[in-house]
Structure formats: C-alpha cells, structure tokens
Write an enzyme that holds these catalytic residues in place. Structure first.
Site, PDB file in Angstrom:
ATOM      1  N   ARG A 211      -7.155 -14.619 -13.959  1.00  0.00           N
ATOM      2  CA  ARG A 211      -8.670 -13.515 -14.042  1.00  0.00           C
ATOM      3  C   ARG A 211      -9.220 -14.503 -14.753  1.00  0.00           C
ATOM      4  NH1 ARG A 211      -4.258  -9.404 -12.518  1.00  0.00           N
ATOM      5  NH2 ARG A 211      -4.083  -9.288 -14.718  1.00  0.00           N
ATOM      6  N   PHE A 227      -6.108 -10.251  -0.993  1.00  0.00           N
ATOM      7  CA  PHE A 227      -4.372 -10.381  -1.071  1.00  0.00           C
ATOM      8  C   PHE A 227      -4.809  -9.334  -3.126  1.00  0.00           C
ATOM      9  CE2 PHE A 227      -3.114 -13.847   0.675  1.00  0.00           C
ATOM     10  CZ  PHE A 227      -2.293 -13.314   1.782  1.00  0.00           C
ATOM     11  N   SER A 250      -3.189  -5.197   2.279  1.00  0.00           N
ATOM     12  CA  SER A 250      -3.174  -5.219   3.285  1.00  0.00           C
ATOM     13  C   SER A 250      -2.097  -3.004   2.513  1.00  0.00           C
ATOM     14  CB  SER A 250      -1.656  -5.248   3.143  1.00  0.00           C
ATOM     15  OG  SER A 250      -0.833  -5.567   2.468  1.00  0.00           O
ATOM     16  N   ASP A 299      -4.528 -14.922  -3.244  1.00  0.00           N
ATOM     17  CA  ASP A 299      -2.928 -14.994  -4.374  1.00  0.00           C
ATOM     18  C   ASP A 299      -1.951 -13.865  -3.791  1.00  0.00           C
ATOM     19  OD1 ASP A 299      -1.333 -14.517  -6.306  1.00  0.00           O
ATOM     20  OD2 ASP A 299      -2.173 -12.756  -7.560  1.00  0.00           O
ATOM     21  N   CYS A 339       3.469 -17.898  -5.712  1.00  0.00           N
ATOM     22  CA  CYS A 339       4.473 -17.182  -6.651  1.00  0.00           C
ATOM     23  C   CYS A 339       5.739 -17.847  -6.630  1.00  0.00           C
ATOM     24  CB  CYS A 339       3.959 -15.923  -7.407  1.00  0.00           C
ATOM     25  SG  CYS A 339       3.739 -15.083  -5.545  1.00  0.00           S
TER      26      CYS A 339
HETATM   27  N1  SAH Z   1      -4.110 -11.214  -7.213  1.00  0.00           N
HETATM   28  C1  SAH Z   1      -3.315  -9.636  -7.492  1.00  0.00           C
HETATM   29  C2  SAH Z   1      -2.097  -9.039  -7.031  1.00  0.00           C
HETATM   30  C3  SAH Z   1      -1.211 -10.039  -5.571  1.00  0.00           C
HETATM   31  S1  SAH Z   1      -0.094  -9.861  -5.502  1.00  0.00           S
HETATM   32  C4  SAH Z   1      -3.759  -9.230  -8.916  1.00  0.00           C
HETATM   33  O1  SAH Z   1      -4.140 -10.299  -9.353  1.00  0.00           O
HETATM   34  O2  SAH Z   1      -3.564  -8.076  -9.696  1.00  0.00           O
HETATM   35  C5  SAH Z   1      -0.287  -9.874  -3.560  1.00  0.00           C
HETATM   36  C6  SAH Z   1      -0.734  -8.655  -3.209  1.00  0.00           C
HETATM   37  O3  SAH Z   1      -0.659  -8.633  -1.266  1.00  0.00           O
HETATM   38  C7  SAH Z   1       0.028  -7.322  -3.234  1.00  0.00           C
HETATM   39  O4  SAH Z   1      -0.538  -6.526  -3.597  1.00  0.00           O
HETATM   40  C8  SAH Z   1       0.590  -6.986  -0.858  1.00  0.00           C
HETATM   41  O5  SAH Z   1       0.287  -5.627  -0.843  1.00  0.00           O
HETATM   42  C9  SAH Z   1      -0.800  -7.731  -0.694  1.00  0.00           C
HETATM   43  N2  SAH Z   1       0.172  -8.293   0.829  1.00  0.00           N
HETATM   44  C10 SAH Z   1       0.677  -8.681   0.962  1.00  0.00           C
HETATM   45  N3  SAH Z   1       1.284  -9.593   1.909  1.00  0.00           N
HETATM   46  C11 SAH Z   1      -0.930  -9.000   2.671  1.00  0.00           C
HETATM   47  C12 SAH Z   1      -1.154  -9.408   3.842  1.00  0.00           C
HETATM   48  N4  SAH Z   1      -1.206  -9.964   4.908  1.00  0.00           N
HETATM   49  N5  SAH Z   1      -2.364  -9.099   3.954  1.00  0.00           N
HETATM   50  C13 SAH Z   1      -3.308  -8.475   3.069  1.00  0.00           C
HETATM   51  N6  SAH Z   1      -2.469  -8.229   2.066  1.00  0.00           N
HETATM   52  C14 SAH Z   1      -0.999  -8.452   1.427  1.00  0.00           C
END
Ligand code: SAH
Length: 395
Positions: A211, A227, A250, A299, A339
């Site tokens: 970040r 995400f 989502s 991510d 991940c």
């Molecule tokens: N970048 C974030 C962590 C991401 S974790 C940080 O630094 O805090 C991945 C995230 O993707 C989760 O919050 C999950 O709810 C979301 N997610 C999972 N599948 C998804 C999709 N198809 N579309 C949008 N969001 C999604």
C-alpha cells in the site's frame, strides 16, 4: 512421553529442518499421544532430533516445535519465541505511525499454527494446528502478560481447523468484548477494523508495504482499486494526490467500511467512486465503454484454495490481468497480486505474461512484490511465502 520414529527416507529432509512431518514419513508411533500433545521425534536409527506436536487426523502428522532435542516445550519456550517475534517487529515497525501488525507468523516465527495480530490495544489470534490449540491457555496467559492488551479475541473460524480435528471457532479469550469497530493506525493513516467478523483477523496487514508503494505511483493519477475490501489501497492513493480513485468490491459491508475509512482520513466524497459489483463484470463494462485509468490495482481473493483449482484460478488471474492491461493508458501502472499459496511466483508471472501477449500491450515488470515484513518467511519454510505481486508498466 510419546514419540514418533521416522522412516529412513525421512533422514534427508529432516536435515533441512522443515517443520512439517507428513504421515508417510513416520515408521512408528510409540505411546498414545492425544491431539496436539508434544511428542519426541526420533530418526530411524533412534537418534532424538527434537520435539513436535502430534496431529492424528492431519496429513501433517507432526509439526516440529524445536529441532533442539534438549529444548523443553514449556512456558519458557513459548515466552522466548513470542518475545523473539516481538523484538523483530520492534525493528521493522515504526510504532509512532503504525500500531497494527502481525506479531506471530506461525511456522516462520517457530510457532506452527499460531497467528497473532495486534490491532492497537487488541490482540487477535488464530489457533490453526492441534499443537497450537493444545497449548492455547498457556499461550494466552503469556500474550496477556507480555502485551497487556485490552482484550484477546480469537478468530479461529477457518476451515483448515477441521483438518486438525478441530472445529472452527471464534470469540473472546481475555478482557472485554471489543466495540464493533476498532480504530487503528497504519503508516499514519486511520482505519476502522472489524476484528469480530472482518476477513482474516480483520484487516489485510500483509499488504501494508505494498500500500505504501502504491502511494509513490499515485500523484495526479486516475486509480482503479479492484477488490478494495475496506479501502486500504484507496486511502494511500488519495493521500498521495490521486486525482480520482474508483474502487470495486462485491461485499457491501466491506465497501461501506471503505467509504468510512476514506472519509475518516479527511477525503471528500467527490474524490472517489465506490462500485458494489463483481470486478470481472465491471472491467468488461469499462472495456466496452473505452474507459481508461493510469493505475490499476488487482488484489483478488485466493482463487486457488487447493492444487485441483490451479487451472481454473489461472484462467481467473489471466482474465482480470488482460482486462486491466486493456484499460490502462500508455505508460500506465499495474499492481497485480496473487495470494494463492498453490500458484507459485513463476506460474503467476507466466499467467501475467500470457495476459500481456493477448492484450497486445508491451508490459514490463518494474518491481516484484511480496507480503509485508511483519510476515517473515523462515528459509526452512518456503510455503510461508504466499503473497506474490508485480508492479508492471504497460505501454
Ligand atoms: N486490497 C484489499 C484486500 C483485498 S481482499 C486490502 O488491501 O485491504 C479481496 C477482496 O475481494 C475481498 O474484500 C472480497 O470481498 C472481494 N471480492 C471477492 N470476489 C470479488 C469479485 N468477484 N468482485 C469484487 N470483489 C470481490
């Protein structure tokens, strides 16, 4: 004391001090060790090489606590390991700006199956192995004594526990039930964290260093944070002068918290847009609308939960990377992550290379990324390196 005697074939890998002993490497179990109980480990020629915790229902039958055959697995042992882990964090975390970080990173801190994260004055733990569960009471007492937290909360509500013959559970271990949200500090930014029901132990602490790196590329840029969860990357981008941040997530509750976090750091509603949708769909829609961005962050969650999902996961990674490359302006920057422990760094790079070819863009890696430094990887435990990322420039 019960013991396990290893097969002759195990001699070579035991020399590498990998902390996992699989059921197939064990010749014989002597005594009748209960779930998580400490057992002595002997080589095939009866040489005592250390102590580990026994897990009768798991393929990982023993997790080694210590390769020093003299070392007792008692209060002193846990106190030493926890203090050592904390002294590393004191070297790498600037306590004046960051009060939330991983204190214990399981095998890599010599405590297989134990995760302890600090969120300001709260500790959140995961007991993921039979051995960690077996010594839970002792570990909690030591944590309470060393850190004197307001409370210790357990987030062992994860499926992997069932492999160890344990039920997923969560709840208060010590102190008072925390308020719904805890305000923490990370690199001087404020975040509200839901330790009771947020993902993992509440926040993606493993992305802290990445970040911070996003900040360096954000000034004056249009940023797309895919995400976004609770808006970590969005806050850093806005703070370093992004012209506009669009975030896609989502989960509505995560996105609402992301909006709160952005406002908590003093940014106005007009500086960002939040889209509560599926990233796959929105990226296609943006492509059809010929929308473009200067910086895109991908991510996603773990696409491969097991080895059998590698192919499907690879298609998912390729899809989003290909779409993102198409949406980037000339000279645009892509932060892309995986991940999934089952996707190696090499495979991930191949997938992204495939996406680059299909996109018709010229893409170069300018930096390789991994998890933050409070999630160290012991060299005898390469599985600990699960987060892979790349910063790419797209022309
Ligand atoms: N970048 C974030 C962590 C991401 S974790 C940080 O630094 O805090 C991945 C995230 O993707 C989760 O919050 C999950 O709810 C979301 N997610 C999972 N599948 C998804 C999709 N198809 N579309 C949008 N969001 C999604």
């Amino acid at each position: 004391m019960s013991s396990v005697i290893l097969k002759k074939a195990a001699d070579s890998f035991i020399k590498r001090k990998h902390p996992w002993i699989f059921s197939g490497a064990i010749e014989k179990v002597e005594g009748n060790p209960s779930n998580g109980q400490t057992v002595q480990i002997f080589t095939s020629d009866k040489k005592l090489i250390g102590n580990g915790s026994f897990s009768p229902s798991s393929q990982i039958r023993v997790r080694v606590w210590s390769f020093d055959s003299e070392e007792k697995i008692d209060e002193d042992f846990f106190r030493r390991k926890i203090s050592l882990a904390q002294s590393l964090r004191e070297k790498i975390i600037d306590g004046s700006k960051t009060n939330s970080y991983r204190i214990i990173n399981s095998e890599s801190d010599g405590l297989p199956g134990l995760i302890v994260d600090r969120y300001s004055d709260f500790l959140v733990c995961q007991f993921l192995s039979a051995g960690a569960e077996f010594s839970k009471k002792l570990i909690i007492e030591i944590l309470d004594d060393i850190f004197k937290p307001v409370s210790i909360f357990e987030r062992s509500d994860v499926e992997v526990r069932t492999k160890e013959g344990l039920q997923p559970i969560q709840g208060l271990l010590k102190g008072n039930i925390p308020d719904d949200l805890i305000e923490v500090q990370e690199n001087g930014f404020k975040f509200l964290v839901d330790i009771k029901s947020g993902h993992k132990t509440g926040f993606y602490l493993d992305q802290r260093d990445n970040r911070a790196l996003v900040s360096e590329f954000s000034k004056g840029k249009s940023v797309l944070n895919c995400f976004s969860y609770t808006g970590g990357f969005s806050v850093y981008s806005l703070a370093s002068g992004a012209e506009k941040v669009t975030q896609i997530e989502s989960s509505l509750s995560a996105l609402e918290l992301a909006n709160n976090n952005i406002e908590l750091n003093g940014f106005s509603l007009s500086s960002f847009e939040s889209i509560n949708e599926d990233v796959f769909k929105v990226l296609r829609k943006f492509r059809d609308e010929r929308k473009t961005f200067d910086l895109i962050i991908l991510d996603p969650p773990k696409f491969a939960e097991s080895a059998s999902q590698i192919q499907k996961a690879s298609r998912g990674y390729k899809d989003i990377n290909l779409l993102a490359m198409k949406l980037l302006n000339l000279g645009g920057i892509l932060f892309t992550f995986s991940c999934s422990g089952h996707i190696s760094q090499e495979l991930f790079q191949k997938i992204v290379a495939g996406a680059a070819l299909d996109s018709g863009r010229e893409v170069k890696i300018i930096k390789q990324l991994t998890q933050s430094s409070d999630h160290p990887v012991a060299l005898n435990f390469p599985e600990g390196m699960y987060l892979k990322g790349m910063v790419c420039i797209v022309n």
